[in-house]
Structures are given as C-alpha cells and as structure tokens.
Design a protein around this motif. Structure first.
Motif, PDB file in Angstrom:
ATOM      1  N   GLU A 291      25.848  52.467   9.896  1.00 23.32           N
ATOM      2  CA  GLU A 291      25.828  54.015   9.702  1.00 23.32           C
ATOM      3  C   GLU A 291      25.871  54.906  11.011  1.00 23.32           C
ATOM      4  OE1 GLU A 291      22.080  54.788   7.678  1.00 23.32           O
ATOM      5  OE2 GLU A 291      23.257  54.419   5.579  1.00 23.32           O
ATOM      6  N   SER A 292      25.270  53.950  12.247  1.00 27.33           N
ATOM      7  CA  SER A 292      25.357  54.584  13.430  1.00 27.33           C
ATOM      8  C   SER A 292      26.944  54.745  14.012  1.00 27.33           C
ATOM      9  CB  SER A 292      24.551  53.701  14.374  1.00 27.33           C
ATOM     10  OG  SER A 292      23.220  53.714  13.969  1.00 27.33           O
ATOM     11  N   ILE A 293      27.514  53.353  13.903  1.00 27.51           N
ATOM     12  CA  ILE A 293      28.953  53.473  13.999  1.00 27.51           C
ATOM     13  C   ILE A 293      29.774  54.547  13.366  1.00 27.51           C
ATOM     14  CG2 ILE A 293      30.940  51.977  13.656  1.00 27.51           C
ATOM     15  CD1 ILE A 293      29.160  49.371  14.209  1.00 27.51           C
ATOM     16  N   HIS A 294      29.564  54.806  12.087  1.00 30.82           N
ATOM     17  CA  HIS A 294      30.201  55.802  11.409  1.00 30.82           C
ATOM     18  C   HIS A 294      29.984  57.102  12.035  1.00 30.82           C
ATOM     19  CE1 HIS A 294      30.763  58.872   8.109  1.00 30.82           C
ATOM     20  NE2 HIS A 294      31.686  57.867   7.615  1.00 30.82           N
ATOM     21  N   ARG A 295      28.854  57.500  12.193  1.00 32.47           N
ATOM     22  CA  ARG A 295      28.568  58.628  12.814  1.00 32.47           C
ATOM     23  C   ARG A 295      29.057  59.011  14.430  1.00 32.47           C
ATOM     24  NH1 ARG A 295      23.318  57.890  12.859  1.00 32.47           N
ATOM     25  NH2 ARG A 295      22.849  57.421  14.861  1.00 32.47           N
ATOM     26  N   ASP A 347      29.933  50.414   2.867  1.00 35.88           N
ATOM     27  CA  ASP A 347      29.032  51.304   2.363  1.00 35.88           C
ATOM     28  C   ASP A 347      28.673  52.465   3.215  1.00 35.88           C
ATOM     29  OD1 ASP A 347      28.678  49.754  -0.027  1.00 35.88           O
ATOM     30  OD2 ASP A 347      26.886  48.845   0.464  1.00 35.88           O
ATOM     31  N   ALA A 348      28.926  52.022   4.425  1.00 39.71           N
ATOM     32  CA  ALA A 348      28.650  53.372   5.560  1.00 39.71           C
ATOM     33  C   ALA A 348      29.702  54.413   5.626  1.00 39.71           C
ATOM     34  CB  ALA A 348      28.438  52.564   6.855  1.00 39.71           C
ATOM     35  N   GLY A 349      30.862  54.274   4.769  1.00 39.18           N
ATOM     36  CA  GLY A 349      31.897  55.061   4.690  1.00 39.18           C
ATOM     37  C   GLY A 349      33.061  54.562   5.602  1.00 39.18           C
ATOM     38  N   LEU A 350      33.246  53.469   6.029  1.00 37.08           N
ATOM     39  CA  LEU A 350      34.017  52.968   6.966  1.00 37.08           C
ATOM     40  C   LEU A 350      35.196  52.229   5.830  1.00 37.08           C
ATOM     41  CD1 LEU A 350      32.110  51.690   9.861  1.00 37.08           C
ATOM     42  CD2 LEU A 350      33.616  53.635   9.906  1.00 37.08           C
ATOM     43  N   GLU A 351      36.489  52.483   6.161  1.00 33.71           N
ATOM     44  CA  GLU A 351      37.574  51.813   5.390  1.00 33.71           C
ATOM     45  C   GLU A 351      37.952  50.582   5.996  1.00 33.71           C
ATOM     46  OE1 GLU A 351      41.817  52.782   3.265  1.00 33.71           O
ATOM     47  OE2 GLU A 351      40.980  54.151   5.024  1.00 33.71           O
TER      48      GLU A 351
END
Length: 435
Positions: A291-295, A347-351
């Motif tokens: 999630e941190s990476i996505h943010r 799941d974190a929103g990364l494709e």
C-alpha cells in the motif's frame, strides 16, 4: 566399541532412513558406506550440541564451531543427504523427520554416557542472532538487518561482484561471469522500470547501492535509497561522492514506513524497486508495504519487486527457511508462495504486468560468491572470524541447493499504478525491456 558405528546407528534409527554417508568419530573409528561423503565428528562437544538442541540447529552449531565437518565437497555431501531424504519420504512420508520421543532420548542419553559425551550445554556460537522486542517493530527490523548486513563492508566487497549486488544475477548465458550477470540484471531492472533521465526513483532496501548507483549513473535518474543499515548508507554515499553522483543519489536511513520524512511525496515517484528486501517485511506487514508503494507512485509509475519465495508446503513448515537461516542469516524473514505475493501486490491497486522466474539463475550467482569465499578464505577469516566464515560457507552451499532443488524460488514482478481512467503507459510487449 566402534563409536562411529554406534552414532550412525542411532542417527539412522532417529531419522528412519539409511544415511548415505561415512562417519568418522574423534577416536578415528569409522562406519558407513565406503566411498560416501565423510562426516567427521572432531570432538565430543559436537554431540553435546546435538543432544541439547536436536535437529538442524544443533548440527549447525557443531559445524559453525568446527566440531563437525564434511571432508571434500560440502555441496556434494549435502546434495547426497537431501537426495536420500527425498527418496525415503517418497516411500514413507514420515522418513527423514527426526523421531525424538522418550525412547530416542533415553537411547541417546545412554550412548552419550558410554561415549563420555555427557556435559553442560555448550555455549551457542557468537555468530547467532539474539533479537528482542516486538516482531517487525522498527527497532527489531533494524537489529535484524544490522545482524547480517553490518558484518563488514570489506567482507562483502570480497564476496560480491564490483557492483556490490547482493541478489540473484541474470545469467543470459551460462558462460557469464558474476559481474556480467549482475550488470545484466541491473540493466534489465532499469529497462523494465522504463527509466529516463530526470525521473525520480526510490530503491527500498538499497543495500550497498548496486541499483541506486547504477540507475543514477547509467540512466540519469534521481534515486533515493532506503536502508536500515548505517554501514550500507555510509558506503553508498562514499561511492556516490567518488563517482560524482551526489546530486542524483541520496540514502535515507529509515524504515520504509517513514519515507515521507525523507521528502518522498505521495503520487510523486516515477519508479520504485525493491530487490530481495520484501522477504524481510513480514507476512502481516506486507500489506502496509504494498500500500505504501501504491501511495508513493505517480499514476503510470512502475514498481519492480525481485523476491525469493517458498512453496505452500515449505512455508507451512518454516517460512523463514529453516532454523539455520533464521538463526544465523536472516532472522524474522518470511518467504511467501509467489501466488500470494502477486495477490497482495494486486490488492494494493497495482496492476501486474510481468512475472519472470529466475530460480535457475540463483545457483549460478551463489557459485560465484562461494568461489570468492573459497579463494579468499584466509582474508575472510581475518575480517569476520572463522565462525562467521563457516556460517557463510554453509549458507552459500545450502542456499544454492535450495534453489537448485526447487525448495526456494526467486522472481521479478513488474507492476504499474494505472491512472484513474486506466491508462498504464506500458509497452505492449516485454521485448521492450528484453532487447
């Protein structure tokens, strides 16, 4: 009494299999298959290690302290042992797993008395980790990293290639040298991330700066390395100054959770890499990691995670790799099945855009490190002491076999953060980064 025969019989009964070894005891007695790898018990302290700590850790302690050894090729000896265990388990699922019940304990104690091996618990080797505090707290994570990575920069320079890459190389051909394979791996990562001059990149778990320095020097990007090791931070900044890269390289001595404190803004990073660091994050904490990476990534920004894995069966047994690895090398490590890691990233929103298995590359990489250790053994002992040098010899040989025999894997996972309307800006073919 033939001491070697008595010890070998007890070991085979406890394991439920015939051991493909020849055993030599401290009195010179021998037993076992002629021509097989020779296991040497140099003194009675080796037995006390195993009596007080039955199983892998007791044997490892005896080896690290020089009380137990294998004559000849250590890798071939371990390979022979693993093959015997696999064959036995195929015939009987319980074979090869120590059966340490009251009967075995009584037999071992009686034999130890007859051999004069009974005594106090031997002190554990100083090379063992001794972590305290809450699992994966920032303080404990820093202590775990320091235990392994702050050993000695001079030692790691002795073992690794000139890039100081402490991860699997990319052996495009078997003939590649260690340095060539590591350079090929660094180029592959940079091309997958689509790096261009002026981009901003974060290297989480930057180690001795192999990727951080390479991306800044060869691709013109501004890189923030992230490490919990002060030894590594100082090393990278010194190398950046020597190469005239101070304006493009900085190293943050912080936990990845605290990157905002080093000026890493949400949605402001073009590319993020994490090369064999995710194994140290922990199982529950991995959600925070992804999630941190996505943010931090901007829309269209890419992330490449190179990470070791274990199968579902292996993770259920020892997700950290086993008592030796968890005690001496990487305390608190948690390797996941590849499918679980991919799921957490998605799941974190990364494709997820590409997954490249590199398991067969690791034994070749480790072979290069092992050759460097062997060829510089006396220097290594002078730098880190004989116990630590023996830890490394066992670690490299055992690690190479784990990848060779598919008990561990390593993969590069490339993902992108799509924009709100789904634009990824990715090449339509992986040939763009394999060229």
């Amino acid at each position: 009494m033939n001491k070697a025969a008595a010890l070998l019989n007890l070991a085979e009964e406890t394991l439920g299999l015939t051991l493909p070894i020849r055993l030599r005891a401290w009195d010179g007695s021998e037993a076992g298959a002629p021509g097989a790898p020779v296991v040497v018990i140099r003194n009675k302290r080796a037995l006390r290690h195993v009596i007080w700590k039955p199983g892998e850790l007791g044997v490892a302690r005896a080896y690290v302290q020089g009380d137990l050894d294998i004559e000849g090729d250590l890798g071939e000896g371990l390979r022979t042992m693993w093959a015997a265990v696999r064959d036995a388990r195929a015939a009987d699922g319980s074979a090869g797993r120590p059966k340490i019940g009251p009967k075995q304990v009584a037999k071992a104690a009686a034999l130890a008395v007859r051999l004069g091996a009974i005594g106090r618990r031997p002190p554990a080797p100083a090379a063992e980790s001794n972590l305290t505090g809450e699992l994966h707290s920032k303080e404990r994570d820093q202590a775990a990293i320091s235990h392994h990575y702050d050993l000695s920069n001079d030692f790691y320079e002795l073992i690794l290639d000139p890039n100081m890459a402490y991860s699997s190389g990319f052996h495009v051909t078997p003939e590649m040298s260690l340095e060539e394979a590591q350079t090929a791996k660094l180029h592959l990562i940079c091309r997958k991330l689509g790096l261009e001059p002026g981009m901003r990149m974060v290297d989480i778990g930057s180690g001795w700066g192999s990727l951080t320095l390479f991306a800044a020097e060869h691709y013109g990007v501004h890189v923030t390395g992230v490490t919990l090791s002060s030894e590594q931070r100082d090393y990278v900044m010194k190398k950046a100054a020597e190469r005239g890269l101070e304006d493009r390289v900085e190293v943050s001595l912080r936990h990845f959770r605290d990157l905002r404190e080093s000026g890493v803004n949400d949605n402001g990073i073009d590319a993020i890499a994490s090369i064999e660091m995710g194994e140290h994050v922990g199982d529950k904490e991995y959600v925070v990691f992804t999630e941190s990476i996505h943010r931090y990534l901007r829309p269209g920004g890419r992330v490449l995670i190179q990470q070791m894995s274990r199968s579902n069966d292996a993770v259920g047994d020892r997700p950290g790799g086993g008592p030796f690895i968890e005690t001496y090398i990487a305390p608190d490590m948690h390797m996941k099945p590849l499918a679980k890691t991919i799921g957490l990233i998605a799941d974190a929103g990364l494709e997820i855009r590409d997954v490249q298995a590199m398991r067969e590359h690791y034994p070749q990489t480790v072979a290069g490190w092992a050759d460097n250790l062997k060829n510089n053994w006396s220097t290594a002992v002078a730098l880190i002491g004989e116990e630590n040098a023996r830890v490394w010899r066992l670690y490299l040989v055992g690690g190479a076999l784990a990848f060779e025999e598919n008990r561990m894997g390593v993969d590069q996972i490339l993902a992108v953060k799509p924009s709100a309307n789904g634009v990824a800006g990715m090449p339509t073919s992986p040939l763009a980064w394999l060229a």
